[in-house]
Design a protein around this motif. Structure first.
Motif, PDB file in Angstrom:
ATOM      1  N   MET A 132      -7.410  10.598  -3.017  1.00 37.94           N
ATOM      2  CA  MET A 132      -6.623  10.034  -4.075  1.00 37.94           C
ATOM      3  C   MET A 132      -7.317   8.753  -4.547  1.00 37.94           C
ATOM      4  O   MET A 132      -7.529   7.848  -3.770  1.00 37.94           O
ATOM      5  N   ALA A 133      -7.659   8.702  -5.803  1.00 37.30           N
ATOM      6  CA  ALA A 133      -8.337   7.536  -6.368  1.00 37.30           C
ATOM      7  C   ALA A 133      -7.302   6.583  -6.950  1.00 37.30           C
ATOM      8  O   ALA A 133      -6.445   6.972  -7.734  1.00 37.30           O
ATOM      9  N   ILE A 134      -7.382   5.333  -6.555  1.00 38.88           N
ATOM     10  CA  ILE A 134      -6.485   4.310  -7.088  1.00 38.88           C
ATOM     11  C   ILE A 134      -7.279   3.456  -8.058  1.00 38.88           C
ATOM     12  O   ILE A 134      -8.357   2.977  -7.733  1.00 38.88           O
ATOM     13  N   GLN A 135      -6.738   3.303  -9.237  1.00 40.36           N
ATOM     14  CA  GLN A 135      -7.427   2.545 -10.268  1.00 40.36           C
ATOM     15  C   GLN A 135      -6.516   1.446 -10.778  1.00 40.36           C
ATOM     16  O   GLN A 135      -5.388   1.690 -11.178  1.00 40.36           O
ATOM     17  N   ARG A 136      -6.994   0.238 -10.742  1.00 41.75           N
ATOM     18  CA  ARG A 136      -6.247  -0.870 -11.331  1.00 41.75           C
ATOM     19  C   ARG A 136      -6.620  -0.895 -12.808  1.00 41.75           C
ATOM     20  O   ARG A 136      -7.775  -0.785 -13.173  1.00 41.75           O
ATOM     21  N   THR A 137      -5.607  -1.038 -13.633  1.00 45.29           N
ATOM     22  CA  THR A 137      -5.880  -0.922 -15.059  1.00 45.29           C
ATOM     23  C   THR A 137      -5.018  -1.879 -15.872  1.00 45.29           C
ATOM     24  O   THR A 137      -3.960  -2.288 -15.442  1.00 45.29           O
ATOM     25  N   HIS A 138      -5.506  -2.211 -17.035  1.00 43.97           N
ATOM     26  CA  HIS A 138      -4.757  -3.029 -17.988  1.00 43.97           C
ATOM     27  C   HIS A 138      -4.990  -2.411 -19.357  1.00 43.97           C
ATOM     28  O   HIS A 138      -6.095  -2.465 -19.882  1.00 43.97           O
ATOM     29  N   HIS A 139      -3.976  -1.783 -19.892  1.00 46.46           N
ATOM     30  CA  HIS A 139      -4.109  -1.097 -21.180  1.00 46.46           C
ATOM     31  C   HIS A 139      -4.001  -2.095 -22.323  1.00 46.46           C
ATOM     32  O   HIS A 139      -3.103  -2.912 -22.341  1.00 46.46           O
ATOM     33  N   GLN A 140      -4.919  -1.980 -23.279  1.00 43.43           N
ATOM     34  CA  GLN A 140      -4.823  -2.792 -24.486  1.00 43.43           C
ATOM     35  C   GLN A 140      -5.130  -1.921 -25.698  1.00 43.43           C
ATOM     36  O   GLN A 140      -5.938  -2.271 -26.543  1.00 43.43           O
ATOM     37  N   THR A 141      -4.465  -0.785 -25.771  1.00 42.52           N
ATOM     38  CA  THR A 141      -4.637   0.133 -26.885  1.00 42.52           C
ATOM     39  C   THR A 141      -3.542  -0.124 -27.912  1.00 42.52           C
ATOM     40  O   THR A 141      -2.527  -0.745 -27.608  1.00 42.52           O
ATOM     41  N   PRO A 142      -3.715   0.377 -29.142  1.00 38.82           N
ATOM     42  CA  PRO A 142      -2.653   0.226 -30.141  1.00 38.82           C
ATOM     43  C   PRO A 142      -1.321   0.824 -29.656  1.00 38.82           C
ATOM     44  O   PRO A 142      -0.266   0.257 -29.910  1.00 38.82           O
ATOM     45  N   LEU A 147      16.491   9.443  -1.208  1.00 37.68           N
ATOM     46  CA  LEU A 147      15.338   8.530  -1.129  1.00 37.68           C
ATOM     47  C   LEU A 147      15.787   7.073  -1.191  1.00 37.68           C
ATOM     48  O   LEU A 147      15.300   6.228  -0.446  1.00 37.68           O
ATOM     49  N   LYS A 148      16.730   6.781  -2.064  1.00 33.76           N
ATOM     50  CA  LYS A 148      17.220   5.408  -2.219  1.00 33.76           C
ATOM     51  C   LYS A 148      17.893   4.915  -0.937  1.00 33.76           C
ATOM     52  O   LYS A 148      17.789   3.749  -0.583  1.00 33.76           O
ATOM     53  N   GLN A 149      18.587   5.823  -0.239  1.00 28.70           N
ATOM     54  CA  GLN A 149      19.335   5.436   0.947  1.00 28.70           C
ATOM     55  C   GLN A 149      18.491   5.376   2.214  1.00 28.70           C
ATOM     56  O   GLN A 149      18.758   4.570   3.099  1.00 28.70           O
ATOM     57  N   SER A 150      17.474   6.226   2.321  1.00 27.29           N
ATOM     58  CA  SER A 150      16.829   6.389   3.622  1.00 27.29           C
ATOM     59  C   SER A 150      15.396   5.869   3.728  1.00 27.29           C
ATOM     60  O   SER A 150      14.944   5.585   4.836  1.00 27.29           O
ATOM     61  N   LEU A 151      14.686   5.753   2.634  1.00 26.91           N
ATOM     62  CA  LEU A 151      13.262   5.439   2.725  1.00 26.91           C
ATOM     63  C   LEU A 151      12.996   3.951   2.573  1.00 26.91           C
ATOM     64  O   LEU A 151      13.403   3.336   1.586  1.00 26.91           O
ATOM     65  N   GLU A 152      12.316   3.381   3.557  1.00 22.74           N
ATOM     66  CA  GLU A 152      11.832   1.999   3.482  1.00 22.74           C
ATOM     67  C   GLU A 152      10.323   2.032   3.614  1.00 22.74           C
ATOM     68  O   GLU A 152       9.784   2.697   4.500  1.00 22.74           O
ATOM     69  N   ILE A 153       9.643   1.325   2.736  1.00 18.66           N
ATOM     70  CA  ILE A 153       8.183   1.325   2.717  1.00 18.66           C
ATOM     71  C   ILE A 153       7.684  -0.046   3.151  1.00 18.66           C
ATOM     72  O   ILE A 153       7.984  -1.044   2.496  1.00 18.66           O
ATOM     73  N   PRO A 154       6.920  -0.110   4.237  1.00 18.31           N
ATOM     74  CA  PRO A 154       6.373  -1.405   4.665  1.00 18.31           C
ATOM     75  C   PRO A 154       5.373  -1.953   3.631  1.00 18.31           C
ATOM     76  O   PRO A 154       4.648  -1.196   2.993  1.00 18.31           O
ATOM     77  N   ILE A 155       5.376  -3.256   3.480  1.00 16.28           N
ATOM     78  CA  ILE A 155       4.415  -3.901   2.580  1.00 16.28           C
ATOM     79  C   ILE A 155       3.003  -3.542   3.048  1.00 16.28           C
ATOM     80  O   ILE A 155       2.727  -3.501   4.233  1.00 16.28           O
ATOM     81  N   VAL A 156       2.144  -3.288   2.094  1.00 14.82           N
ATOM     82  CA  VAL A 156       0.736  -2.886   2.222  1.00 14.82           C
ATOM     83  C   VAL A 156       0.546  -1.461   2.743  1.00 14.82           C
ATOM     84  O   VAL A 156      -0.579  -1.054   2.968  1.00 14.82           O
ATOM     85  N   LYS A 157       1.612  -0.678   2.885  1.00 14.83           N
ATOM     86  CA  LYS A 157       1.491   0.734   3.272  1.00 14.83           C
ATOM     87  C   LYS A 157       1.749   1.593   2.048  1.00 14.83           C
ATOM     88  O   LYS A 157       2.718   1.377   1.313  1.00 14.83           O
ATOM     89  N   GLY A 158       0.893   2.548   1.799  1.00 10.93           N
ATOM     90  CA  GLY A 158       1.063   3.439   0.662  1.00 10.93           C
ATOM     91  C   GLY A 158       0.787   2.737  -0.653  1.00 10.93           C
ATOM     92  O   GLY A 158       0.387   1.570  -0.699  1.00 10.93           O
ATOM     93  N   ILE A 159       0.984   3.456  -1.715  1.00 12.35           N
ATOM     94  CA  ILE A 159       0.685   2.934  -3.052  1.00 12.35           C
ATOM     95  C   ILE A 159       1.629   1.795  -3.423  1.00 12.35           C
ATOM     96  O   ILE A 159       1.194   0.725  -3.858  1.00 12.35           O
ATOM     97  N   ALA A 160       2.932   2.004  -3.240  1.00 11.58           N
ATOM     98  CA  ALA A 160       3.905   0.967  -3.601  1.00 11.58           C
ATOM     99  C   ALA A 160       3.728  -0.275  -2.733  1.00 11.58           C
ATOM    100  O   ALA A 160       3.784  -1.400  -3.225  1.00 11.58           O
ATOM    101  N   GLN A 218       0.981  -1.255  -1.261  1.00  6.34           N
ATOM    102  CA  GLN A 218      -0.260  -1.926  -1.662  1.00  6.34           C
ATOM    103  C   GLN A 218      -0.042  -2.757  -2.916  1.00  6.34           C
ATOM    104  O   GLN A 218      -0.476  -3.905  -2.994  1.00  6.34           O
ATOM    105  N   ALA A 219       0.637  -2.181  -3.901  1.00  8.49           N
ATOM    106  CA  ALA A 219       0.902  -2.904  -5.143  1.00  8.49           C
ATOM    107  C   ALA A 219       1.727  -4.160  -4.868  1.00  8.49           C
ATOM    108  O   ALA A 219       1.438  -5.233  -5.388  1.00  8.49           O
ATOM    109  N   PRO A 246      -0.405  -4.348 -10.335  1.00  7.59           N
ATOM    110  CA  PRO A 246      -0.024  -2.971 -10.628  1.00  7.59           C
ATOM    111  C   PRO A 246      -1.093  -1.993 -10.140  1.00  7.59           C
ATOM    112  O   PRO A 246      -2.277  -2.329 -10.066  1.00  7.59           O
ATOM    113  N   VAL A 247      -0.660  -0.789  -9.809  1.00  6.77           N
ATOM    114  CA  VAL A 247      -1.573   0.264  -9.371  1.00  6.77           C
ATOM    115  C   VAL A 247      -1.222   1.528 -10.154  1.00  6.77           C
ATOM    116  O   VAL A 247      -0.051   1.904 -10.239  1.00  6.77           O
ATOM    117  N   MET A 248      -2.225   2.174 -10.730  1.00  7.76           N
ATOM    118  CA  MET A 248      -2.017   3.441 -11.407  1.00  7.76           C
ATOM    119  C   MET A 248      -2.844   4.479 -10.676  1.00  7.76           C
ATOM    120  O   MET A 248      -4.042   4.285 -10.460  1.00  7.76           O
TER     121      MET A 248
END
Length: 108
Positions: A1-11, A80-93, A95-96, A102-104
């Motif tokens: 899985m490729a993680i790309q940091r991005t900043h869009h500046q399109t019209p 998911l809202k009730q049961s899932l807790e994500i530790p900071i720096v684990k997984g995509i969320a 890490q962000a 932001p991570v895309m």
């Protein structure tokens, strides 16, 4: 899985930001705001889904507050809202949140 940091500046990006500004002016509560933010996030990034997580500083975890994904049923979203807790720096969320950037993820 490729993680790309991005900043869009399109019209398109600036058009969506303008629309966001108009929508935000109409919002009267946070409960109305989050779904709008998720919809705009999907539109700006051309994503299939988006989610909003809240940080708990006591446990240093993230918890789903809202999910915008047509593939996940309402019951599954509630679970998911009730049961899932994500530790900071684990997984995509995590890490962000840990990097405070932001991570895309393309083609996840």
């Amino acid at each position: 899985m490729a993680i790309q940091r991005t900043h869009h500046q399109t019209p398109q990006y600036f058009h969506v930001l303008f629309k966001a500004n108009q929508k935000f002016a109409e919002v009267e509560s946070v409960d109305e705001l989050v779904p709008i933010l998720l919809s705009l996030a999907k539109e700006v990034t051309s994503a299939e889904a988006s989610s909003f997580l809240l940080y708990n500083p006591d446990t240093r975890t993230l918890r789903f507050s809202d999910i915008a994904d047509e593939k996940i049923s309402g019951a599954r979203q509630h679970s998911l809202k009730q049961s899932l807790e994500i530790p900071i720096v684990k997984g995509i969320a995590g890490q962000a949140a840990g990097d405070r950037l932001p991570v895309m993820v393309n083609n996840a």
